[in-house]
Scaffold this motif. Structure first.
Motif, PDB file in Angstrom:
ATOM      1  N   GLU A  75       1.034  -1.147   0.056  1.00  8.85           N
ATOM      2  CA  GLU A  75      -0.112  -0.050   0.066  1.00  8.85           C
ATOM      3  C   GLU A  75       1.093   1.217   0.026  1.00  8.85           C
ATOM      4  OE1 GLU A  75      -3.388  -0.019   2.643  1.00  8.85           O
ATOM      5  OE2 GLU A  75      -2.516  -1.725   3.478  1.00  8.85           O
ATOM      6  N   ARG A  76       0.438   2.537  -0.685  1.00  9.72           N
ATOM      7  CA  ARG A  76       1.179   3.647  -0.594  1.00  9.72           C
ATOM      8  C   ARG A  76       1.204   4.171   0.573  1.00  9.72           C
ATOM      9  NH1 ARG A  76       1.879   5.831  -5.747  1.00  9.72           N
ATOM     10  NH2 ARG A  76       2.139   4.200  -7.422  1.00  9.72           N
ATOM     11  N   LEU A  77       2.288   4.717   1.179  1.00  5.17           N
ATOM     12  CA  LEU A  77       2.385   5.119   2.536  1.00  5.17           C
ATOM     13  C   LEU A  77       1.540   6.541   2.656  1.00  5.17           C
ATOM     14  CD1 LEU A  77       6.083   5.055   3.514  1.00  5.17           C
ATOM     15  CD2 LEU A  77       4.051   3.488   4.198  1.00  5.17           C
ATOM     16  N   GLN A  78       0.791   6.655   3.614  1.00  4.00           N
ATOM     17  CA  GLN A  78       0.021   7.974   3.812  1.00  4.00           C
ATOM     18  C   GLN A  78       0.807   8.686   5.130  1.00  4.00           C
ATOM     19  OE1 GLN A  78      -4.120   7.677   3.986  1.00  4.00           O
ATOM     20  NE2 GLN A  78      -4.264   5.807   2.692  1.00  4.00           N
ATOM     21  N   ILE A  79       0.556   9.970   5.279  1.00  5.49           N
ATOM     22  CA  ILE A  79       1.291  10.425   6.367  1.00  5.49           C
ATOM     23  C   ILE A  79       0.333  11.546   6.759  1.00  5.49           C
ATOM     24  CG2 ILE A  79       3.654  10.391   5.220  1.00  5.49           C
ATOM     25  CD1 ILE A  79       3.216  13.493   4.490  1.00  5.49           C
ATOM     26  N   LEU A  80       0.675  12.009   8.333  1.00  2.00           N
ATOM     27  CA  LEU A  80       0.002  13.083   8.814  1.00  2.00           C
ATOM     28  C   LEU A  80       1.290  13.910   9.309  1.00  2.00           C
ATOM     29  CD1 LEU A  80      -2.373  11.378  11.429  1.00  2.00           C
ATOM     30  CD2 LEU A  80      -2.933  13.024   9.587  1.00  2.00           C
ATOM     31  N   LYS A  81       1.205  15.223   8.616  1.00  2.00           N
ATOM     32  CA  LYS A  81       2.576  16.024   8.511  1.00  2.00           C
ATOM     33  C   LYS A  81       1.912  17.467   9.205  1.00  2.00           C
ATOM     34  CE  LYS A  81       5.855  18.073   5.700  1.00  2.00           C
ATOM     35  NZ  LYS A  81       6.131  18.247   4.148  1.00  2.00           N
ATOM     36  N   VAL A  82       2.684  17.791  10.240  1.00  2.00           N
ATOM     37  CA  VAL A  82       2.559  19.508  10.732  1.00  2.00           C
ATOM     38  C   VAL A  82       2.869  20.263   9.910  1.00  2.00           C
ATOM     39  CG1 VAL A  82       2.600  18.424  13.320  1.00  2.00           C
ATOM     40  CG2 VAL A  82       4.582  19.318  12.034  1.00  2.00           C
ATOM     41  N   GLU A  83       2.150  21.366   9.870  1.00  2.00           N
ATOM     42  CA  GLU A  83       2.212  22.464   8.935  1.00  2.00           C
ATOM     43  C   GLU A  83       3.550  23.249   9.406  1.00  2.00           C
ATOM     44  OE1 GLU A  83       0.670  26.736   7.589  1.00  2.00           O
ATOM     45  OE2 GLU A  83      -0.806  25.184   7.430  1.00  2.00           O
ATOM     46  N   ALA A  84       3.648  23.637  10.608  1.00  2.00           N
ATOM     47  CA  ALA A  84       4.626  24.257  11.281  1.00  2.00           C
ATOM     48  C   ALA A  84       5.571  23.320  11.848  1.00  2.00           C
ATOM     49  CB  ALA A  84       4.333  25.250  12.370  1.00  2.00           C
ATOM     50  N   PRO A  85       6.787  22.982  11.126  1.00  6.02           N
ATOM     51  CA  PRO A  85       7.651  22.096  11.911  1.00  6.02           C
ATOM     52  C   PRO A  85       8.077  21.994  13.177  1.00  6.02           C
ATOM     53  CG  PRO A  85       8.422  23.355   9.757  1.00  6.02           C
ATOM     54  CD  PRO A  85       7.510  23.926  10.332  1.00  6.02           C
ATOM     55  N   ARG A  86       8.212  20.907  13.749  1.00  9.24           N
ATOM     56  CA  ARG A  86       8.718  20.702  15.000  1.00  9.24           C
ATOM     57  C   ARG A  86      10.160  20.093  14.799  1.00  9.24           C
ATOM     58  NH1 ARG A  86       3.483  22.385  15.074  1.00  9.24           N
ATOM     59  NH2 ARG A  86       2.580  22.989  17.200  1.00  9.24           N
ATOM     60  N   VAL A  87      10.559  19.954  13.830  1.00 13.48           N
ATOM     61  CA  VAL A  87      11.860  19.631  13.439  1.00 13.48           C
ATOM     62  C   VAL A  87      12.438  20.437  12.083  1.00 13.48           C
ATOM     63  CG1 VAL A  87      13.525  17.758  13.058  1.00 13.48           C
ATOM     64  CG2 VAL A  87      11.421  17.066  14.198  1.00 13.48           C
ATOM     65  N   TRP A  88      13.403  21.143  12.671  1.00 13.47           N
ATOM     66  CA  TRP A  88      14.231  22.027  11.496  1.00 13.47           C
ATOM     67  C   TRP A  88      15.171  21.646  10.953  1.00 13.47           C
ATOM     68  CZ3 TRP A  88      11.193  26.229  10.282  1.00 13.47           C
ATOM     69  CH2 TRP A  88      10.035  26.796  10.801  1.00 13.47           C
ATOM     70  N   HIS A  89      15.639  21.596   9.691  1.00 15.54           N
ATOM     71  CA  HIS A  89      16.791  21.478   9.105  1.00 15.54           C
ATOM     72  C   HIS A  89      17.441  22.834   9.176  1.00 15.54           C
ATOM     73  CE1 HIS A  89      19.909  20.486   5.753  1.00 15.54           C
ATOM     74  NE2 HIS A  89      19.987  19.532   6.408  1.00 15.54           N
ATOM     75  N   VAL A  90      18.795  22.648   9.818  1.00 12.16           N
ATOM     76  CA  VAL A  90      19.656  23.626  10.025  1.00 12.16           C
ATOM     77  C   VAL A  90      21.118  23.700   9.262  1.00 12.16           C
ATOM     78  CG1 VAL A  90      18.349  24.532  11.951  1.00 12.16           C
ATOM     79  CG2 VAL A  90      20.377  22.885  12.380  1.00 12.16           C
ATOM     80  N   GLY A  91      21.141  22.487   8.561  1.00 12.56           N
ATOM     81  CA  GLY A  91      22.523  22.144   8.047  1.00 12.56           C
ATOM     82  C   GLY A  91      22.787  22.844   6.940  1.00 12.56           C
ATOM     83  N   ASP A  92      23.305  24.024   7.137  1.00 14.54           N
ATOM     84  CA  ASP A  92      24.035  24.640   5.893  1.00 14.54           C
ATOM     85  C   ASP A  92      24.927  24.165   5.232  1.00 14.54           C
ATOM     86  OD1 ASP A  92      21.960  26.620   5.904  1.00 14.54           O
ATOM     87  OD2 ASP A  92      22.957  27.725   7.279  1.00 14.54           O
ATOM     88  N   CYS A  93      25.794  23.158   6.117  1.00 11.81           N
ATOM     89  CA  CYS A  93      26.948  22.466   5.850  1.00 11.81           C
ATOM     90  C   CYS A  93      27.157  21.295   5.983  1.00 11.81           C
ATOM     91  CB  CYS A  93      28.109  23.011   6.893  1.00 11.81           C
ATOM     92  SG  CYS A  93      28.361  24.986   6.936  1.00 11.81           S
ATOM     93  N   GLY A  94      26.645  20.683   5.018  1.00 10.26           N
ATOM     94  CA  GLY A  94      26.281  18.964   5.022  1.00 10.26           C
ATOM     95  C   GLY A  94      27.281  18.305   3.808  1.00 10.26           C
ATOM     96  N   THR A  95      26.497  17.146   3.463  1.00 12.19           N
ATOM     97  CA  THR A  95      27.156  16.229   2.693  1.00 12.19           C
ATOM     98  C   THR A  95      26.895  16.607   1.377  1.00 12.19           C
ATOM     99  OG1 THR A  95      26.247  14.221   3.996  1.00 12.19           O
ATOM    100  CG2 THR A  95      26.857  13.877   1.648  1.00 12.19           C
ATOM    101  N   HIS A  96      26.010  17.228   0.986  1.00 11.62           N
ATOM    102  CA  HIS A  96      25.809  17.769  -0.519  1.00 11.62           C
ATOM    103  C   HIS A  96      26.051  19.473  -0.507  1.00 11.62           C
ATOM    104  CE1 HIS A  96      23.829  14.294  -1.393  1.00 11.62           C
ATOM    105  NE2 HIS A  96      23.185  14.337  -0.446  1.00 11.62           N
ATOM    106  N   THR A  97      26.933  19.947   0.613  1.00 12.06           N
ATOM    107  CA  THR A  97      27.337  21.337   0.460  1.00 12.06           C
ATOM    108  C   THR A  97      28.545  21.533  -0.630  1.00 12.06           C
ATOM    109  OG1 THR A  97      26.773  21.701   2.728  1.00 12.06           O
ATOM    110  CG2 THR A  97      28.045  23.152   1.686  1.00 12.06           C
TER     111      THR A  97
END
Length: 423
Positions: free
Chosen positions: A329-351
């Motif tokens: 079955e295709r995965l379904q999600i419940l996703k918050v609009e305002a993140p409670r987890v933020w990505h702050v990695g300006d300096c990462g693997t793909h930088t």
């Protein structure tokens, strides 16, 4: 007696990682016990589900790993991580009590590499979470570092466990799974880059440890929140998770909860902190702050062979391809609009190489400071009384791009299969 021994060892591990004669004795004792175990994988699929029997794993792990000589310090670290992975020590239990396997008890799993400023930042954010003292935080490392260990073991506000990915580039610097000067470039996809292949291998190893091998979690049915070192969490993440779990139980038991997102910065002031959407999974925006449970582990186990052999080095895009071409079955999600987890990695693997030149200190990383400022200014809308689903499931299902490549080396396939076999 065993509890007393583990308590003494835990105290010694916090005070002296490297030089205590007692710890050396423990290392050799544990090594003896480990050597009594099967050191290779021999799996014929008998008495198992059809999905697992299709793996047909018979290649011993030791046959995959490089036997190239390494310094004595690396040999010593290999020994230490075997022991520590077996002991599964929980720090701060004397302060916060034994870990509860109650359904409402959250577990945070944080995949770490070596960017200490980001590690310090995510710890800072976790410290501010309401109810964090009731949780267990598991840090999964692919670098063994005294400096990183000191940062983790300096935490006092929650129970903490450390596990160590044993097949890292650090442990095998002169051959597979690390860089091997004898390797020929693979013609398929974009070729193998050890530092990228390691991320997917580490992710599935960590996932399997959490759902099968960590003893204290064997009867734990509560939420498990998957994070990475360059994430930053809001103070109401556990509160919001509990509200979302109520909606999940009532309306969509099969949904995967997603607590993170990548909104453009100009939208930040206008996010609704009490709203969420019910939609189809698509890895490009749903790979952060995933709350995974035993049901999802069962779904993934049915596609274990595909996860390990598709020519895609990204673990999240691999899930996307499974979602389209393997999951029943295709995965379904419940996703918050305002993140409670933020990505702050300006300096990462793909930088890019040029951008990495300015990644030395947190003062130079704008996103982190901007997220901190936003959270300080949004305390009045955090901890909403209720969470509301404002976007319902739509009929159209996102399509997937072709696999990116970077995962055509049969050794990666075999090592991945050897890790995932117990899932």
């Amino acid at each position: 007696m065993k509890a007393k021994f583990l308590h003494i060892y835990s105290r010694m591990a916090r005070l002296s990682w490297y030089y205590s004669p007692l710890i050396l004795i423990v290392f050799f004792l544990q090594l003896f016990l480990l050597q009594q175990r099967a050191q290779h994988i021999s799996y014929d699929g008998s008495d198992e589900s059809p999905a697992k029997s299709s793996l047909n794993i018979s290649i011993p792990v030791d046959h995959l790993l490089s036997s190239a000589p390494v310094p004595a310090t690396i040999q010593e670290i290999r020994t230490k991580i075997r022991v520590l992975n077996d002991l599964q020590l929980i720090f701060n239990g004397e302060t916060h009590g034994g870990f509860s396997v109650a359904p409402e008890t959250p577990v945070f799993i944080v995949q770490l590499h070596d960017r200490i400023p980001y590690i310090q930042a995510i710890i800072q954010s976790l410290r501010a979470v309401r109810g964090i003292n009731q949780s267990l935080i598991i840090f999964s490392h692919d670098v063994f570092s005294k400096e990183i260990n000191d940062v983790i073991q300096g935490m006092q506000f929650a129970r903490v466990m450390q596990i160590y990915y044993p097949y890292s580039i650090q442990m095998y610097p002169n051959g597979y799974p690390g860089p091997d000067p004898k390797d020929a470039a693979l013609p398929i996809g974009h070729g193998r880059k050890p530092q990228l292949a390691q991320i997917k291998l580490h992710w599935i190893w960590k996932f399997t440890q959490v759902f099968r091998h960590i003893k204290v979690l064997r009867n734990h049915t509560g939420p498990k929140i998957f994070l990475e070192e360059d994430h930053y969490v809001s103070p109401d993440i556990i509160y919001t998770l509990n509200k979302t779990l109520q909606i999940q139980t009532k309306d969509c038991p099969k949904c995967v909860i997603i607590l993170g997102d990548y909104p453009k910065e100009h939208r930040w002031p206008y996010l609704d902190w009490d709203q969420m959407e019910w939609s189809w999974f698509f890895s490009g925006g749903n790979n952060m702050g995933m709350v995974l449970n035993q049901r999802f582990a069962g779904v993934l186990s049915q596609c274990a062979k595909r996860f390990c052999t598709i020519d895609e080095y990204n673990w999240d895009w691999t899930l996307q391809h499974l979602n389209v071409g393997c999951f029943q079955e295709r995965l379904q999600i419940l996703k918050v609009e305002a993140p409670r987890v933020w990505h702050v990695g300006d300096c990462g693997t793909h930088t890019s190489r040029d951008s990495k030149k300015k990644c030395g200190t947190l003062q130079q990383v704008d996103t982190l400071e901007n997220v901190k400022r936003l959270l300080r200014n949004k305390t009045d809308v955090m901890f909403p009384k209720e969470m509301r689903v404002v976007k319902k499931l739509r009929r159209n299902v996102p399509s997937s791009p072709s696999p990116y490549g970077g995962w055509a080396d049969p050794r990666d396939h075999s090592l991945c299969l050897s890790v995932i076999k117990d899932l």
